[in-house]
Write an enzyme that holds these catalytic residues in place. Structure first.
Site, PDB file in Angstrom:
ATOM      1  N   CYS A  10      -1.638  -9.764   1.776  1.00 41.13           N
ATOM      2  CA  CYS A  10      -2.868  -8.848   2.029  1.00 41.13           C
ATOM      3  C   CYS A  10      -3.681  -9.819   1.863  1.00 41.13           C
ATOM      4  O   CYS A  10      -3.678 -11.066   2.068  1.00 41.13           O
ATOM      5  CB  CYS A  10      -2.853  -7.834   0.914  1.00 41.13           C
ATOM      6  SG  CYS A  10      -2.794  -8.201  -0.639  1.00 41.13           S
ATOM      7  N   ARG A  16      -2.383  -4.668  -2.592  1.00 41.65           N
ATOM      8  CA  ARG A  16      -1.228  -4.315  -1.757  1.00 41.65           C
ATOM      9  C   ARG A  16       0.098  -4.926  -1.771  1.00 41.65           C
ATOM     10  O   ARG A  16       1.303  -4.751  -1.763  1.00 41.65           O
ATOM     11  CB  ARG A  16      -1.898  -3.987  -0.306  1.00 41.65           C
ATOM     12  CG  ARG A  16      -2.806  -2.878  -0.148  1.00 41.65           C
ATOM     13  CD  ARG A  16      -3.725  -3.092   0.869  1.00 41.65           C
ATOM     14  NE  ARG A  16      -4.436  -4.176   1.153  1.00 41.65           N
ATOM     15  CZ  ARG A  16      -4.850  -4.848   2.167  1.00 41.65           C
ATOM     16  NH1 ARG A  16      -5.011  -3.939   3.105  1.00 41.65           N
ATOM     17  NH2 ARG A  16      -6.043  -5.695   1.993  1.00 41.65           N
ATOM     18  N   ASP A 127      -6.789  -0.861   2.712  1.00 43.16           N
ATOM     19  CA  ASP A 127      -7.289  -1.600   1.291  1.00 43.16           C
ATOM     20  C   ASP A 127      -7.857  -0.548   0.590  1.00 43.16           C
ATOM     21  O   ASP A 127      -8.917  -0.135   0.735  1.00 43.16           O
ATOM     22  CB  ASP A 127      -8.490  -2.626   2.125  1.00 43.16           C
ATOM     23  CG  ASP A 127      -9.036  -3.570   0.881  1.00 43.16           C
ATOM     24  OD1 ASP A 127      -8.651  -3.044  -0.449  1.00 43.16           O
ATOM     25  OD2 ASP A 127      -9.673  -4.566   1.405  1.00 43.16           O
TER      26      ASP A 127
HETATM   27  P1  4NP Z   1      -5.647  -6.600  -1.467  1.00 44.11           P
HETATM   28  O1  4NP Z   1      -7.210  -5.759  -2.076  1.00 44.11           O
HETATM   29  O2  4NP Z   1      -5.955  -7.450  -0.385  1.00 44.11           O
HETATM   30  O3  4NP Z   1      -4.827  -5.332  -1.379  1.00 44.11           O
HETATM   31  O4  4NP Z   1      -5.118  -7.528  -2.883  1.00 44.11           O
HETATM   32  C1  4NP Z   1      -8.366  -6.613  -2.164  1.00 44.11           C
HETATM   33  C2  4NP Z   1      -8.380  -7.221  -3.263  1.00 44.11           C
HETATM   34  C3  4NP Z   1      -9.779  -7.990  -3.522  1.00 44.11           C
HETATM   35  C4  4NP Z   1     -10.885  -7.743  -2.637  1.00 44.11           C
HETATM   36  C5  4NP Z   1     -10.351  -7.086  -1.429  1.00 44.11           C
HETATM   37  C6  4NP Z   1      -9.172  -6.413  -1.051  1.00 44.11           C
HETATM   38  N1  4NP Z   1     -11.994  -8.499  -2.617  1.00 44.11           N
HETATM   39  O5  4NP Z   1     -12.818  -8.371  -1.594  1.00 44.11           O
HETATM   40  O6  4NP Z   1     -11.977  -9.253  -3.771  1.00 44.11           O
END
Ligand code: 4NP
Length: 163
Positions: A10, A16, A127
Site C-alpha cells: 500500500c 492496508r 485508503d
Molecule cells: P496505508 O495508509 O497506505 O494503508 O498504510 C496510509 C498511511 C499513511 C498515509 C497515507 C495512507 N500518509 O499519508 O501518511
C-alpha cells in the site's frame, strides 16, 4: 521446496498492507500452510518506515479477534525478484510499483488485491488513513474476502509448479 512468497503493498505500510499480511497469516496458520506460503508487506512511500500497524487498524483487528504485528518498510526493486506475487491495494500503488519495473520484466507478478474478491465488487482497498473507524472495518471486510480467493489461487499456483 521453496515457499510461495506473497508481498502486500500500500502507500504507508501501516494500514492496508500490514492488515492484508496479518489476515493472510491468520488463514495460513488455520490451514496449517505457513511453511508453503509466506507473506510480507511494504509501502510505496517511506513516510512511516519502522512504524508498527496504525493503532486504529490494530483496534479494528482486535475487535475481530486478531492481533496485527509488523514494522513498516518501503518497497524496493529487489522485491520483484524475491516475491512470487505482489498485491497492490489500490491503483496508485499498482502504478507506483510498476514505475520501478524499469525494464518491464515483472508486470506478470503484480496484481490488484481486489482481483481476488469473491463476494464484493470493489476494485480497490480504499485508503482509510484520513477517515473514521468505518474505513478500517471496511478494509478488514474487503481483505477477508480477497484473502480467501487469494489463498485458493496461491494453492493452485503451488500445485501447478509441481507438475
Ligand atoms: P496505508 O495508509 O497506505 O494503508 O498504510 C496510509 C498511511 C499513511 C498515509 C497515507 C495512507 N500518509 O499519508 O501518511
Amino acid at each position: 521446496m521453496e515457499p510461495y512468497k506473497l508481498l502486500f503493498v500500500c502507500l504507508g505500510n501501516i494500514c492496508r498492507s500490514p492488515a492484508a499480511e496479518n489476515i493472510m497469516n491468520h488463514s495460513l496458520a488455520r490451514e496449517n500452510l505457513q511453511n508453503q506460503i509466506v507473506c510480507d508487506s511494504a509501502g510505496t512511500s517511506s513516510y512511516h518506515v519502522g512504524s508498527p500497524p496504525d493503532v486504529r487498524m490494530a483496534a479494528a483487528a482486535r475487535e475481530r479477534g486478531m492481533t496485527f504485528t509488523g514494522s513498516a518498510r518501503q518497497f524496493k526493486k529487489s522485491d520483484f525478484e524475491d516475491f512470487d506475487l505482489i498485491l497492490a491495494m489500490d491503483r496508485d500503488n499498482y502504478r507506483n510499483i510498476l514505475f520501478l519495473d524499469t525494464e518491464d520484466k515483472y508486470s506478470h507478478k503484480v496484481k490488484m488485491m481486489c482481483d481476488f474478491c469473491r463476494d464484493r465488487n470493489d476494485k480497490e482497498v480504499p485508503d482509510p488513513y484520513y477517515g473514521g473507524p468505518e474505513g478500517f472495518n471496511k478494509v478488514i471486510d474487503l481483505l477477508l474476502d480477497a484473502s480467501s480467493g487469494l489463498l485458493e489461487y496461491a494453492i493452485a499456483q503451488i500445485e501447478e509448479s509441481k507438475l
